[in-house]
Motif scaffolding. Structure first.
Motif, PDB file in Angstrom:
ATOM      1  N   ALA A 170       0.732  -1.284  -0.025  1.00  0.00           N
ATOM      2  CA  ALA A 170       0.037  -0.097  -0.123  1.00  0.00           C
ATOM      3  C   ALA A 170       0.766   1.241   0.018  1.00  0.00           C
ATOM      4  N   ALA A 171       2.109   1.244   0.758  1.00  0.00           N
ATOM      5  CA  ALA A 171       2.813   2.338   0.653  1.00  0.00           C
ATOM      6  C   ALA A 171       3.452   2.609  -0.400  1.00  0.00           C
ATOM      7  N   GLN A 172       3.865   1.553  -1.163  1.00  0.00           N
ATOM      8  CA  GLN A 172       4.438   1.633  -2.324  1.00  0.00           C
ATOM      9  C   GLN A 172       3.799   1.975  -3.543  1.00  0.00           C
ATOM     10  N   LEU A 173       2.384   1.823  -3.326  1.00  0.00           N
ATOM     11  CA  LEU A 173       1.213   2.168  -4.385  1.00  0.00           C
ATOM     12  C   LEU A 173       1.216   3.636  -4.227  1.00  0.00           C
ATOM     13  N   SER A 174       1.409   3.939  -2.934  1.00  0.00           N
ATOM     14  CA  SER A 174       1.351   5.639  -2.752  1.00  0.00           C
ATOM     15  C   SER A 174       2.281   6.339  -3.150  1.00  0.00           C
ATOM     16  N   GLY A 175       3.389   5.619  -3.798  1.00  0.00           N
ATOM     17  CA  GLY A 175       4.361   6.202  -4.428  1.00  0.00           C
ATOM     18  C   GLY A 175       5.788   6.290  -3.349  1.00  0.00           C
ATOM     19  N   ALA A 176       5.532   5.678  -2.322  1.00  0.00           N
ATOM     20  CA  ALA A 176       6.906   5.905  -1.349  1.00  0.00           C
ATOM     21  C   ALA A 176       8.226   5.205  -2.089  1.00  0.00           C
ATOM     22  N   SER A 177       9.169   5.802  -1.780  1.00  0.00           N
ATOM     23  CA  SER A 177      10.569   5.350  -2.075  1.00  0.00           C
ATOM     24  C   SER A 177      10.817   4.227  -1.149  1.00  0.00           C
ATOM     25  N   GLN A 178      12.209   3.633  -1.698  1.00  0.00           N
ATOM     26  CA  GLN A 178      12.754   2.640  -0.582  1.00  0.00           C
ATOM     27  C   GLN A 178      12.947   3.269   0.809  1.00  0.00           C
ATOM     28  N   TRP A 179      13.629   4.555   0.544  1.00  0.00           N
ATOM     29  CA  TRP A 179      14.208   5.100   1.535  1.00  0.00           C
ATOM     30  C   TRP A 179      13.060   5.615   2.657  1.00  0.00           C
ATOM     31  N   ARG A 180      11.770   6.302   2.199  1.00  0.00           N
ATOM     32  CA  ARG A 180      10.612   6.664   2.616  1.00  0.00           C
ATOM     33  C   ARG A 180      10.215   5.288   3.401  1.00  0.00           C
ATOM     34  N   LEU A 181      10.033   4.421   2.951  1.00  0.00           N
ATOM     35  CA  LEU A 181       9.548   2.943   3.256  1.00  0.00           C
ATOM     36  C   LEU A 181      10.103   2.823   4.653  1.00  0.00           C
ATOM     37  N   TRP A 182      11.454   2.631   4.722  1.00  0.00           N
ATOM     38  CA  TRP A 182      12.211   2.615   5.824  1.00  0.00           C
ATOM     39  C   TRP A 182      11.747   3.490   6.855  1.00  0.00           C
ATOM     40  N   ILE A 183      11.926   4.850   6.555  1.00  0.00           N
ATOM     41  CA  ILE A 183      11.620   5.707   7.568  1.00  0.00           C
ATOM     42  C   ILE A 183      10.464   5.715   8.152  1.00  0.00           C
ATOM     43  N   ASP A 184       9.453   5.597   7.336  1.00  0.00           N
ATOM     44  CA  ASP A 184       8.078   5.669   7.814  1.00  0.00           C
ATOM     45  C   ASP A 184       7.460   4.571   8.188  1.00  0.00           C
ATOM     46  N   MET A 185       7.729   3.321   7.682  1.00  0.00           N
ATOM     47  CA  MET A 185       6.983   2.136   8.176  1.00  0.00           C
ATOM     48  C   MET A 185       7.943   1.184   8.885  1.00  0.00           C
ATOM     49  N   ILE A 186       9.082   0.994   8.553  1.00  0.00           N
ATOM     50  CA  ILE A 186       9.835  -0.101   9.279  1.00  0.00           C
ATOM     51  C   ILE A 186      10.545   0.543  10.561  1.00  0.00           C
ATOM     52  N   VAL A 187      11.019   1.670  10.556  1.00  0.00           N
ATOM     53  CA  VAL A 187      11.881   2.181  11.759  1.00  0.00           C
ATOM     54  C   VAL A 187      10.766   2.346  12.809  1.00  0.00           C
ATOM     55  N   PRO A 188       9.392   2.890  12.740  1.00  0.00           N
ATOM     56  CA  PRO A 188       8.958   3.327  13.694  1.00  0.00           C
ATOM     57  C   PRO A 188       8.204   1.593  14.485  1.00  0.00           C
ATOM     58  N   LEU A 189       8.093   0.761  13.461  1.00  0.00           N
ATOM     59  CA  LEU A 189       7.837  -0.520  13.875  1.00  0.00           C
ATOM     60  C   LEU A 189       8.757  -1.031  14.880  1.00  0.00           C
ATOM     61  N   SER A 190      10.084  -1.034  14.307  1.00  0.00           N
ATOM     62  CA  SER A 190      11.008  -1.799  14.777  1.00  0.00           C
ATOM     63  C   SER A 190      11.629  -1.082  16.126  1.00  0.00           C
ATOM     64  N   ARG A 191      11.618   0.307  16.182  1.00  0.00           N
ATOM     65  CA  ARG A 191      12.063   1.063  17.158  1.00  0.00           C
ATOM     66  C   ARG A 191      11.855   0.580  18.730  1.00  0.00           C
ATOM     67  N   ASN A 192      10.755   0.309  18.900  1.00  0.00           N
ATOM     68  CA  ASN A 192      10.108  -0.307  20.286  1.00  0.00           C
ATOM     69  C   ASN A 192      10.762  -1.641  20.291  1.00  0.00           C
ATOM     70  N   ALA A 193      10.612  -2.469  19.534  1.00  0.00           N
ATOM     71  CA  ALA A 193      11.037  -3.659  19.538  1.00  0.00           C
ATOM     72  C   ALA A 193      12.779  -3.801  19.715  1.00  0.00           C
ATOM     73  N   ILE A 194      13.300  -3.146  19.114  1.00  0.00           N
ATOM     74  CA  ILE A 194      14.791  -2.721  19.440  1.00  0.00           C
ATOM     75  C   ILE A 194      14.941  -2.497  20.990  1.00  0.00           C
ATOM     76  N   PHE A 195      14.145  -1.560  21.406  1.00  0.00           N
ATOM     77  CA  PHE A 195      14.654  -1.231  22.788  1.00  0.00           C
ATOM     78  C   PHE A 195      14.059  -2.197  23.637  1.00  0.00           C
ATOM     79  N   ALA A 196      13.027  -3.036  23.380  1.00  0.00           N
ATOM     80  CA  ALA A 196      12.788  -4.232  24.296  1.00  0.00           C
ATOM     81  C   ALA A 196      13.888  -5.089  24.257  1.00  0.00           C
ATOM     82  N   GLY A 197      14.294  -5.356  23.077  1.00  0.00           N
ATOM     83  CA  GLY A 197      15.266  -6.404  22.915  1.00  0.00           C
ATOM     84  C   GLY A 197      16.619  -5.975  23.733  1.00  0.00           C
ATOM     85  N   ALA A 198      16.847  -4.872  23.884  1.00  0.00           N
ATOM     86  CA  ALA A 198      17.956  -4.205  24.397  1.00  0.00           C
ATOM     87  C   ALA A 198      17.941  -4.109  25.775  1.00  0.00           C
TER      88      ALA A 198
END
Lengths: 565, 349
Positions: A178-206
């Motif tokens: 859905a994000a790609q269809l909206s025109g998100a580039s690879q970079w934006r995908l990482w910034i907008d989707m993947i990093v927010p999702l992973s940030r808390n998981a990384i903190f929890a793991g840490a």
């Protein structure tokens, strides 16, 4: 009558199990607490305060925080790197990569430390074989704070990996599309989707990695003690060797200090986890996957290189060390010898004894815990969610607190003979056994609870309507359906218990050493060759048991085998 | 065979009332349906009958035996009932035969009797060739029949069914309904059947208890429920028809048949009365004619396979539903006569 018998059965079951949980989980903690807070009447001489005034304590605390912090950083980099690559890309042989990456977590810390020691320094057999050993007299680089931090980082990287992976797996493909269809580039995908999702998981793991690093004994014991670098767990270990009236109380206070730090870390982790619980459970969509395309081969080479560094090289060093006659000698066709293995098998001395002790303790503990956790889990499922959470947390405590702390608690509980039967358990194998029961109850209970919660309640209700009492239902219906999970729990307990060092380091006595203690002692006394041989066998054992569990994995509910998804 | 009674049953979860003041008296051998929308308390009632839930107050009696009240509670394993679950609850590690045999094994019935009963049960549900299969190898309908066979193998007096057809497709449901009917005739057991599907309830049950928000709305035979529902909500829930508001008068009291003359008087009024009595008019009572009756305009005409649903707009603006064999144009003006109606009580819940 019949009515009474059903209720009675349940009542007796509840009382027995409740008694067990109190004895195994609550008593040790309470005893520790009472000892740490004892002797208040002595004012500034009270054990707790004298510990806090001792400069050694603060040095050790500082060192603990430094090594654990640095180690956590390394864990985060390694763990998240692997998690991103192995979860979000279409890399091949995924299961194999995951298995290899998880291996350091299951290999006991003392073996990890030993293998890295064989990799460096002038006496290193592998370096001597390759002809690149440093000159005699140069220092062993592993005997340092950074060495400790590096190994802590590698040992606990899988914890961050697991925490992040379980979150990334929930990221469904169509979200990315859905994000790609909206025109998100690879970079934006990482910034907008993947990093927010992973940030808390990384903190929890840490947070989990930090807590585990704080309580780790094997690595700082093997690498720090020779260098005079002490952290809190090794400080306790060394204090126990000391004399004085207040040794136990002071040591108990130190334990409370670590326990306190660990508790804060755990609360932090739980708070982060709750904040980030994206409810994507039950999502049937395929997980997101980026196509690597031309990057596939380089990525695989990179992963291979990292694994070589953190896993293969140390293991190779270990294996080479086990087949040379003495430290410092290169491995050639002439020097190759199985003498160490021979001694292990044929010598009737401490080696055989340690093997027997560890195998006996681990199998008995696994067996007994399997028998206990089935009715315990069954009974817990009938409680309200809140009560269940409270009791589950209570059972978790002996496993979560550092092994050193648990060992102290058991020493305190059993330092005097048990009243009435007048039996002293201190220094016996039985005491180690009881400590194992307390420590690993939650390891066996988790898979059982997971399987029970996924069982359709109607299956048991149908048996109730058919006239079956609770015990009949447990044996005829519940046990057959969750037996794979019970077995997996037992196997996990066996795997961890057979390699255990921290608890037995304080509870062992002559003739009662465990495998972990044996390796540690052998290295301390300079017999690294024999220690390496034993460690090689340990690694083979761990890898085989992990493989066995992986084979069992399809029949188990998700999450029981941490490395299988 | 004994009477199954529920007296003043109340059940609350965490302060929320799931069932309030429920009174039911179920004749031995009857086929009773508990009908209602989701959350009405029908499953809770069934579970209290089975013994999986305790009653908050009130009592459940089976003949002279008190099964459940505020102080005592007979566990499900001691009630000697049978039950069919929505998910069938077949034990996956046992074969079909072992599933059916289990209640007899628990009761320690001797081998000869056990074999005989199992064969009889398999014969009733027509699954003899499947005795050694595992439940995973069976289709949904077959699993349902195994669950049925298991519920009757101890020859219980009461069999409870919790939405047993909910997980089956439409065609299969019709076949299974027939199975239930035969099953009931053959065993003569009291059957308590929970469903949210009113056509299922109407076709199977002798008596239906309609529940809404934990309260009993009506306890009657299917025909009574269809022709003489108590409240406007029930009139809407069961079958199809129109609820017309009419001006109150001495002749127009709730719970009575309303004659044609009175209906026609009311239908030609130009406004909806602000206060009044609701009257149910079933489409079967409405006749359409080109010139005789009350003037009405067609607002919708939908084909239902065999007949057309025609919605008519009355002078007051209220809608009247009628059936017609041939299509009618929207906007066309027609004349309608109504044979009879049934006056309804206002909704309290």
């Amino acid at each position: 009558m019949l009515t009474a018998s059903s209720d009675n059965q349940l009542r007796w079951l509840s009382i027995t199990l409740f008694g067990l949980v109190v004895a195994l989980s609550l008593l040790p903690c309470l005893r520790l607490l009472s000892e740490a807070l004892s002797h208040w009447d002595r004012g500034l001489d009270a054990p707790l305060l004298s510990i806090l005034q001792n400069p050694h304590t603060w040095v050790a605390l500082q060192n603990s925080l430094y090594t654990s912090g640095l180690g956590t950083l390394i864990s985060v980099v390694l763990g998240s790197g692997f998690a991103f690559v192995l979860t979000l890309t279409n890399i091949r042989y995924r299961a194999l990569w995951i298995f290899c990456f998880m291996l350091p977590m299951m290999i006991p810390p003392q073996v990890t430390a030993l293998s890295w020691l064989q990799l460096f320094g002038p006496a290193s057999p592998i370096l001597n074989t390759l002809g690149i050993a440093p000159a005699l007299g140069s220092p062993q680089p592993m005997y340092s704070a950074e060495g400790i931090a590096l190994l802590l980082g590698i040992q606990h990287a899988p914890l961050v990996f697991l925490a992040l992976r379980s979150q990334l797996i929930c990221l469904p493909k169509d979200l990315i599309e859905a994000a790609q269809l909206s025109g998100a580039s690879q970079w934006r995908l990482w910034i907008d989707m993947i990093v927010p999702l992973s940030r808390n998981a990384i903190f929890a793991g840490a947070a989990i990695a930090f807590v585990s690093a704080l309580g780790n004994f094997g690595i700082p014991a093997m690498l720090g003690i020779p260098a005079g670098y002490s952290v809190l767990p090794t400080l306790i270990y060394q204090q126990m060797a000391g004399f004085g009236n207040d040794v136990l109380s002071e040591v108990a206070s130190l334990s409370m200090l670590i326990a306190f730090l660990v508790l804060i870390g755990m609360l932090l982790q739980q708070w982060i986890q709750q904040r980030s619980s994206y409810s994507l459970i039950g999502h049937n969509a395929q997980p997101a996957s980026f196509r690597l395309g031309k990057w596939r081969i380089p990525t695989q080479i990179l992963l291979c290189a990292v694994l070589c560094l953190i896993l293969i090289a140390p293991l190779a060093a270990l294996m080479i060390s086990s087949v040379v006659p003495a430290l410092g000698m290169p491995l050639t066709a002439d020097t190759f010898t199985f003498a160490a293995y021979n001694e292990m098998v044929n010598n009737q001395g401490s080696t055989a004894r340690a093997f027997t002790n560890s195998l006996l303790l681990a199998s008995l503990a696994a067996l007994l815990l399997m028998i206990i956790t089935l009715p315990l889990g069954y009974r817990l499922m009938r409680l309200s969610l809140k009560a269940r959470a409270v009791i589950a947390s209570l059972i978790e405590v002996p496993y979560a607190i550092p092994g050193i702390v648990l060992a102290i608690a058991f020493i305190l509980l059993f330092s005097r003979p048990i009243p009435i039967i007048n039996v002293t358990l201190y220094g016996t194998l039985t005491l180690i056994f009881l400590a194992y029961l307390s420590c690993f109850l939650s390891v066996c209970l988790k898979p059982v609870m997971s399987a029970l919660s996924q069982l359709d309640p109607a299956l048991e209700e149908a048996a109730q309507i058919a006239g079956a009492t609770p015990i009949q239902r447990l044996i005829n219906i519940v046990l057959p359906l969750i037996s794979p999970a019970v077995f997996a729990g037992g196997l996990l307990v066996f795997l961890i218990a057979v390699n255990e060092l921290t608890v037995s380091a304080l509870l062992w006595s002559a003739g009662n050493e465990t495998l972990g203690v044996l390796i540690f002692n052998l290295d301390e006394s300079g017999d690294s060759i024999l220690a390496s041989a034993i460690s090689v066998l340990v690694v083979v054992l761990v890898a085989s048991l992990m493989a066995l569990l992986s084979l069992l994995a399809p029949r188990l509910p998700k999450g029981v085998i941490p490395w299988h998804c | 065979m004994a009477l199954l009674t529920l007296n003043q049953i109340n059940k609350s979860f965490n302060g929320q009332n799931a069932v309030s003041d429920l009174n039911l008296s179920i004749e031995p051998g009857a086929f009773v349906a508990l009908l209602g929308p989701s959350g009405c308390g029908k499953s809770t009632t069934l579970r209290m009958l089975a013994g999986f839930e305790k009653v908050s107050s009130g009592s459940i009696f089976h003949g002279d035996r008190c099964l459940s009240n505020a102080t005592t509670h007979v566990a499900p394993e001691n009630r000697d009932f049978g039950m069919v679950f929505q998910s069938y609850a077949l034990w996956p590690h046992m074969s079909v035969m072992e599933n059916i045999a289990y209640p007899l094994t628990i009761k320690r019935v001797d081998r000869a009797t056990k074999q005989k009963r199992i064969q009889e049960a398999l014969a009733i549900v027509q699954l003899e060739p499947y005795a050694d299969r595992s439940p995973a190898e069976l289709s949904g309908g077959q699993r349902q029949r195994v669950a049925l066979a298991r519920s009757l193998v101890t020859e219980p007096e009461v069999i409870l069914l919790d939405e047993p057809l909910a997980n089956l497709d439409r065609h299969l449901r019709a076949t299974m309904e027939e199975t239930f009917r035969t099953f009931h005739k053959r065993t003569g057991a009291t059957m308590v059947y929970v469903t949210h599907d009113q056509s299922e309830a109407m076709s199977l049950a002798d008596q239906i208890a309609v529940l809404k928000n934990g309260q009993l709305i009506q306890w009657a035979s299917p025909q009574s429920l269809y022709q003489q529902p108590r409240t406007a909500w029930l009139a809407d829930f069961i079958g199809r028809g129109s609820v017309i508001r009419m001006q109150p008068s001495d002749e127009l009291q709730p719970g009575r048949k309303v004659e044609q003359s009175l209906i026609h008087q009311q239908l030609i009024l130009p406004h909806i009365p602000s206060q009044g009595v609701d009257v149910l008019i079933r489409p079967q009572s409405v006749c359409l004619h080109p010139s005789l009756g009350i003037s009405a305009k067609v607002t919708q005409c939908i084909y239902r396979g065999g007949h057309f649903d025609v919605e008519l707009s009355l002078p007051s603006g209220q809608t009247l539903l009628a059936y017609h064999d041939t299509p009618l144009a929207v906007g066309e003006t027609l004349f309608a006569t109504v044979q009879e109606g049934w006056s309804l009580e206002p909704d309290h819940v």
